[in-house]
Design a protein around this motif. Structure first.
Motif, PDB file in Angstrom:
ATOM      1  N   ASP A  99       1.554   5.045  -1.079  1.00  0.00           N
ATOM      2  CA  ASP A  99       2.473   4.009  -0.624  1.00  0.00           C
ATOM      3  C   ASP A  99       3.898   4.539  -0.775  1.00  0.00           C
ATOM      4  O   ASP A  99       4.201   5.260  -1.719  1.00  0.00           O
ATOM      5  N   HIS A 100       4.777   4.214   0.158  1.00  0.00           N
ATOM      6  CA  HIS A 100       6.115   4.793   0.107  1.00  0.00           C
ATOM      7  C   HIS A 100       7.100   3.961  -0.714  1.00  0.00           C
ATOM      8  O   HIS A 100       8.169   4.427  -1.062  1.00  0.00           O
ATOM      9  N   GLY A 101       6.741   2.754  -1.091  1.00  0.00           N
ATOM     10  CA  GLY A 101       7.606   1.919  -1.921  1.00  0.00           C
ATOM     11  C   GLY A 101       7.582   2.349  -3.376  1.00  0.00           C
ATOM     12  O   GLY A 101       7.255   3.488  -3.712  1.00  0.00           O
ATOM     13  N   SER A 102       7.916   1.423  -4.272  1.00  0.00           N
ATOM     14  CA  SER A 102       8.019   1.732  -5.697  1.00  0.00           C
ATOM     15  C   SER A 102       6.718   1.487  -6.447  1.00  0.00           C
ATOM     16  O   SER A 102       6.190   2.372  -7.092  1.00  0.00           O
ATOM     17  N   LEU A 103       6.228   0.267  -6.381  1.00  0.00           N
ATOM     18  CA  LEU A 103       4.979  -0.121  -7.052  1.00  0.00           C
ATOM     19  C   LEU A 103       4.185  -1.013  -6.115  1.00  0.00           C
ATOM     20  O   LEU A 103       4.754  -1.774  -5.335  1.00  0.00           O
ATOM     21  N   THR A 104       2.867  -0.925  -6.219  1.00  0.00           N
ATOM     22  CA  THR A 104       1.996  -1.828  -5.470  1.00  0.00           C
ATOM     23  C   THR A 104       1.087  -2.518  -6.473  1.00  0.00           C
ATOM     24  O   THR A 104       0.371  -1.855  -7.224  1.00  0.00           O
ATOM     25  N   GLY A 105       1.149  -3.840  -6.504  1.00  0.00           N
ATOM     26  CA  GLY A 105       0.238  -4.631  -7.323  1.00  0.00           C
ATOM     27  C   GLY A 105      -0.946  -5.045  -6.475  1.00  0.00           C
ATOM     28  O   GLY A 105      -0.769  -5.505  -5.342  1.00  0.00           O
ATOM     29  N   LEU A 106      -2.171  -4.866  -6.992  1.00  0.00           N
ATOM     30  CA  LEU A 106      -3.388  -5.152  -6.223  1.00  0.00           C
ATOM     31  C   LEU A 106      -4.334  -6.072  -6.976  1.00  0.00           C
ATOM     32  O   LEU A 106      -4.637  -5.817  -8.143  1.00  0.00           O
ATOM     33  N   THR A 107      -4.815  -7.099  -6.291  1.00  0.00           N
ATOM     34  CA  THR A 107      -5.916  -7.877  -6.850  1.00  0.00           C
ATOM     35  C   THR A 107      -7.201  -7.105  -6.563  1.00  0.00           C
ATOM     36  O   THR A 107      -7.220  -6.221  -5.706  1.00  0.00           O
TER      37      THR A 107
END
Length: 185
Positions: A50-58
């Motif tokens: 992912d190119h953003g900072s953080l990805t939160g996933l359920t």
């Protein structure tokens, strides 16, 4: 611009660009036991960071005919690649959230934290027919005009970084979209 007394937390608190998305995976085609390309580990979603900072996933929810079911294939689901290249299946419960590090965090941390390569494997076998998957992702990223100062050594998208080593998050995003989708922004 990330100031000396600031960190990722302040960059994300200041941001107005976070995006929540429901990720839906259509039912996989019936799979044979052969080693066809469709049977690869990345059969539902290919390897990427992912190119953003953080990805939160359920955790992934599996359904058949709009009814939640247990996944019949224990090998199906989210996989990550470690820094040493080991491939690991990510397992976490329905009441938990997993976080993946994105490229922007790798840039802002000067490479101390690395973006997490990941993919999603579809279930295989006769019991996987008509099985679909959904999960919620919260993509956290800097504001569009946040300045990214790239470290001298970067292992991701080196070809996109200008000689001065600085882009805004928006410029970086547009260059990535152009690279992968040929949008010519």
């Amino acid at each position: 611009m990330l100031h000396m007394d600031e960190g990722l937390e302040q960059t994300l608190i200041r941001s107005r660009c976070h995006k929540g998305r429901l990720l839906y995976y259509f039912p996989a085609e019936r799979r044979s036991n052969s080693n066809q390309e469709n049977d690869s580990m990345s059969s539902w979603c290919g390897w990427h960071t992912d190119h953003g900072s953080l990805t939160g996933l359920t955790s992934g929810m599996f359904m058949r005919d709009a009814v939640e079911v247990n996944c019949p294939d224990s090998s199906a689901g989210l996989y990550i690649k470690t820094r040493s290249g080991q491939i690991v299946k990510v397992v976490y419960g329905g009441n938990e959230i997993a976080y993946q590090i994105g490229e922007t965090t790798e840039i802002l941390s000067r490479g101390h934290l690395c973006a997490t390569p990941h993919c999603v494997q579809a279930p295989k076998g006769a019991d996987a027919t008509d099985l679909e998957r959904a999960t919620f992702a919260l993509f956290m990223q800097p504001d569009w005009d946040e300045k990214l100062n790239f470290p001298e050594k970067v292992h991701i998208h080196q070809e996109l970084i200008p000689s001065l080593g600085s882009l805004t998050f928006g410029e970086y995003t547009e260059k990535l979209l152009d690279k992968y989708y040929h949008l010519k922004l």
